[in-house]
Design an enzyme around this catalytic site. Structure first.
Site, PDB file in Angstrom:
ATOM      1  N   ASP A   1     120.351  94.467  27.407  1.00  0.00           N
ATOM      2  CA  ASP A   1     120.948  95.520  28.224  1.00  0.00           C
ATOM      3  C   ASP A   1     119.981  96.678  28.396  1.00  0.00           C
ATOM      4  O   ASP A   1     119.496  97.249  27.416  1.00  0.00           O
ATOM      5  CB  ASP A   1     122.226  96.033  27.557  1.00  0.00           C
ATOM      6  CG  ASP A   1     122.907  97.122  28.377  1.00  0.00           C
ATOM      7  OD1 ASP A   1     123.744  96.788  29.227  1.00  0.00           O
ATOM      8  OD2 ASP A   1     122.586  98.314  28.156  1.00  0.00           O
TER       9      ASP A   1
ATOM     10  N   TYR B   1     116.596 104.344  31.518  1.00  0.00           N
ATOM     11  CA  TYR B   1     116.015 104.199  30.184  1.00  0.00           C
ATOM     12  C   TYR B   1     114.486 104.225  30.223  1.00  0.00           C
ATOM     13  O   TYR B   1     113.840 104.391  29.189  1.00  0.00           O
ATOM     14  CB  TYR B   1     116.453 102.888  29.523  1.00  0.00           C
ATOM     15  CG  TYR B   1     117.938 102.758  29.263  1.00  0.00           C
ATOM     16  CD1 TYR B   1     118.818 103.819  29.447  1.00  0.00           C
ATOM     17  CD2 TYR B   1     118.462 101.549  28.834  1.00  0.00           C
ATOM     18  CE1 TYR B   1     120.165 103.684  29.221  1.00  0.00           C
ATOM     19  CE2 TYR B   1     119.815 101.395  28.594  1.00  0.00           C
ATOM     20  CZ  TYR B   1     120.671 102.463  28.793  1.00  0.00           C
ATOM     21  OH  TYR B   1     122.008 102.310  28.567  1.00  0.00           O
TER      22      TYR B   1
ATOM     23  N   LYS C   1     121.182  98.973  35.470  1.00  0.00           N
ATOM     24  CA  LYS C   1     122.228  99.885  35.940  1.00  0.00           C
ATOM     25  C   LYS C   1     121.702 100.783  37.050  1.00  0.00           C
ATOM     26  O   LYS C   1     120.548 101.227  37.017  1.00  0.00           O
ATOM     27  CB  LYS C   1     122.747 100.747  34.785  1.00  0.00           C
ATOM     28  CG  LYS C   1     123.224  99.944  33.582  1.00  0.00           C
ATOM     29  CD  LYS C   1     123.760 100.844  32.481  1.00  0.00           C
ATOM     30  CE  LYS C   1     124.058 100.036  31.229  1.00  0.00           C
ATOM     31  NZ  LYS C   1     122.852  99.753  30.444  1.00  0.00           N
TER      32      LYS C   1
ATOM     33  N   HIS D   1     126.040 103.004  36.764  1.00  0.00           N
ATOM     34  CA  HIS D   1     125.834 103.577  35.430  1.00  0.00           C
ATOM     35  C   HIS D   1     126.917 104.574  35.039  1.00  0.00           C
ATOM     36  O   HIS D   1     127.300 104.673  33.871  1.00  0.00           O
ATOM     37  CB  HIS D   1     124.460 104.242  35.353  1.00  0.00           C
ATOM     38  CG  HIS D   1     123.949 104.381  33.960  1.00  0.00           C
ATOM     39  ND1 HIS D   1     122.632 104.204  33.607  1.00  0.00           N
ATOM     40  CD2 HIS D   1     124.575 104.673  32.802  1.00  0.00           C
ATOM     41  CE1 HIS D   1     122.474 104.380  32.306  1.00  0.00           C
ATOM     42  NE2 HIS D   1     123.645 104.677  31.798  1.00  0.00           N
TER      43      HIS D   1
ATOM     44  N   ASN E   1     131.108 103.488  32.039  1.00  0.00           N
ATOM     45  CA  ASN E   1     131.657 104.837  31.856  1.00  0.00           C
ATOM     46  C   ASN E   1     132.772 105.176  32.844  1.00  0.00           C
ATOM     47  O   ASN E   1     132.954 106.341  33.212  1.00  0.00           O
ATOM     48  CB  ASN E   1     130.539 105.883  31.946  1.00  0.00           C
ATOM     49  CG  ASN E   1     129.487 105.695  30.881  1.00  0.00           C
ATOM     50  OD1 ASN E   1     129.796 105.596  29.700  1.00  0.00           O
ATOM     51  ND2 ASN E   1     128.231 105.612  31.299  1.00  0.00           N
TER      52      ASN E   1
ATOM     53  N   GLN F   1     131.342  98.985  30.902  1.00  0.00           N
ATOM     54  CA  GLN F   1     130.615  99.281  29.676  1.00  0.00           C
ATOM     55  C   GLN F   1     130.860 100.727  29.280  1.00  0.00           C
ATOM     56  O   GLN F   1     130.588 101.650  30.057  1.00  0.00           O
ATOM     57  CB  GLN F   1     129.115  99.029  29.885  1.00  0.00           C
ATOM     58  CG  GLN F   1     128.305  99.191  28.608  1.00  0.00           C
ATOM     59  CD  GLN F   1     126.821  99.001  28.817  1.00  0.00           C
ATOM     60  OE1 GLN F   1     126.015  99.868  28.470  1.00  0.00           O
ATOM     61  NE2 GLN F   1     126.427  97.865  29.385  1.00  0.00           N
TER      62      GLN F   1
ATOM     63  N   LYS G   1     122.053  97.688  18.563  1.00  0.00           N
ATOM     64  CA  LYS G   1     120.749  98.273  18.860  1.00  0.00           C
ATOM     65  C   LYS G   1     120.052  98.686  17.580  1.00  0.00           C
ATOM     66  O   LYS G   1     120.638  99.337  16.715  1.00  0.00           O
ATOM     67  CB  LYS G   1     120.909  99.486  19.777  1.00  0.00           C
ATOM     68  CG  LYS G   1     119.612 100.150  20.168  1.00  0.00           C
ATOM     69  CD  LYS G   1     119.820 101.145  21.277  1.00  0.00           C
ATOM     70  CE  LYS G   1     120.842 102.193  20.921  1.00  0.00           C
ATOM     71  NZ  LYS G   1     121.080 103.139  21.988  1.00  0.00           N
TER      72      LYS G   1
ATOM     73  N   ARG H   1     117.727  91.398  12.852  1.00  0.00           N
ATOM     74  CA  ARG H   1     118.168  90.093  12.337  1.00  0.00           C
ATOM     75  C   ARG H   1     119.578  90.181  11.759  1.00  0.00           C
ATOM     76  O   ARG H   1     120.441  89.343  12.037  1.00  0.00           O
ATOM     77  CB  ARG H   1     117.199  89.594  11.269  1.00  0.00           C
ATOM     78  CG  ARG H   1     115.811  89.253  11.792  1.00  0.00           C
ATOM     79  CD  ARG H   1     114.966  88.580  10.720  1.00  0.00           C
ATOM     80  NE  ARG H   1     113.628  88.285  11.208  1.00  0.00           N
ATOM     81  CZ  ARG H   1     112.573  89.075  11.027  1.00  0.00           C
ATOM     82  NH1 ARG H   1     112.711  90.210  10.363  1.00  0.00           N
ATOM     83  NH2 ARG H   1     111.389  88.740  11.514  1.00  0.00           N
TER      84      ARG H   1
END
Length: 342
Positions: free
Chosen positions: A51, A56, A85, A118, A168, A191, A271, A279
């Site tokens: 994502d 970003y 987004k 977004h 949002n 999301q 994240k 992991r």
């Protein structure tokens, strides 16, 4: 039950989304090379849902890492579910495809698997990601997001995005799209920030009723180093209740927080930029929380958001005035009072 149905959810347009995704939003202190390295690690661990977003500023690094893992035979392109987004400066219909194509160019691919609006807020088009006036106030645009949605539908039909959705959005805003005359494709997902302190129960129930998947970001809390995150808020992963449940299952608090969302039917984004935690966060499919655990975690809800409205306070009560004839009253268009970044 098939393996696909265990690890993926079927969207309302027939495509499949992996239930556990890897989030890539990072504070500015995190080097872009660190993001690239994290993507390689995540793919090696088993993540197939990545994502990101135009805002970003890391899609080039993500694309490069994915290309490397394709080149070394770890994955094929159709193994990867990639989300980007549409930022608010591209809300005008004629700019929507341009916004997507900019992301595709950085990502080095011909399509994204999922393209989201977004946030519901339109910003003035231009080179600035956060456009501001001479007084430092945010500059909005007045494009209705339902008009923007029509342009996303065209991106889907053009094959540039396999699926389209939103981020949002609240229930009222979702209803505006769902009730839009001439709707061709309804959002496959919404999301939003979602974690035990903000479990979004009403929004989740609404989305389920409309066959819209809820996707949780900030599922482990959020990094206070980000400008838009509230400071001095309780740290989710230090909650004693979460820690106790984790100890009972011999798991980490993060694993329990992620498993909580999966068992609620929420697609969840994990994240981290630390190899071991990347992991660990993927190891959530081999244990089950009890009904009592789930009820206890539901009880942690405080309706508390980590995202700081005051960061965007300059947006508050901003108005734009449309030009009218000299003797006609002026019409003020009120702008929503906040924007949220995942």
């Amino acid at each position: 039950m098939s393996a696909m149905s265990c690890i993926s959810v079927k969207l309302n347009d027939g495509h499949f989304m992996p239930r556990l995704g890897f989030g890539t939003s990072a504070p500015s202190k995190v080097a872009k090379s660190k993001v690239e390295e994290a993507i390689r690690t995540a793919i090696d661990v088993g993540y197939r849902h990545i994502d990101s977003a135009y805002v970003y500023l890391n899609e080039e690094e993500i694309g490069r890492a994915i290309q490397e893992k394709i080149a070394d035979g770890t994955v094929k392109r159709n193994d990867i579910f990639y989300t980007s987004k549409l930022w608010g400066t591209f809300f005008r219909p004629k700019l929507v495809q341009t916004g997507l194509e900019l992301s595709l160019k950085k990502f080095q691919q011909s399509y994204v698997d999922l393209f989201l609006v977004h946030s519901p807020l339109a910003l003035q088009p231009g080179e600035e990601i956060i456009p501001k006036d001479a007084h430092g106030k945010f500059i909005f645009d007045t494009v209705p997001f339902c008009t923007t949605w029509e342009a996303l539908e065209k991106c889907k039909e053009a094959g540039l995005a396999k699926s389209i959705g939103v981020s949002n959005f609240n229930i009222k805003q979702l209803e505006m799209i769902l009730n839009k005359p001439g709707l061709k494709y309804k959002p496959v997902c919404n999301q939003v920030e979602c974690h035990p302190y903000l479990n979004q129960r009403k929004l989740l129930d609404f989305c389920k009723s409309k066959n819209i998947v809820l996707v949780a970001y900030a599922a482990l809390g959020s990094d206070p180093e980000k400008d838009w995150v509230k400071k001095n808020k309780p740290v989710l992963l230090e909650d004693p209740v979460l820690i106790a449940i984790a100890a009972k299952h011999q798991r980490t608090p993060a694993q329990v927080a992620l498993r909580y969302q999966l068992q609620r039917g929420v697609v969840v984004l994990a994240k981290s930029f630390t190899k071991e935690r990347i992991r660990e966060n993927f190891q959530v499919f081999d244990f089950q929380l009890t009904p009592e655990d789930m009820e206890t975690l539901d009880g942690l809800n405080r309706n508390m958001s980590y995202f700081d409205d005051s960061y965007f306070r300059k947006m508050k009560k901003t108005t734009t005035t449309t030009k009218k004839k000299p003797n006609a009253p002026q019409r003020k268009i009120c702008v929503p009072n906040k924007i949220i970044c995942s």
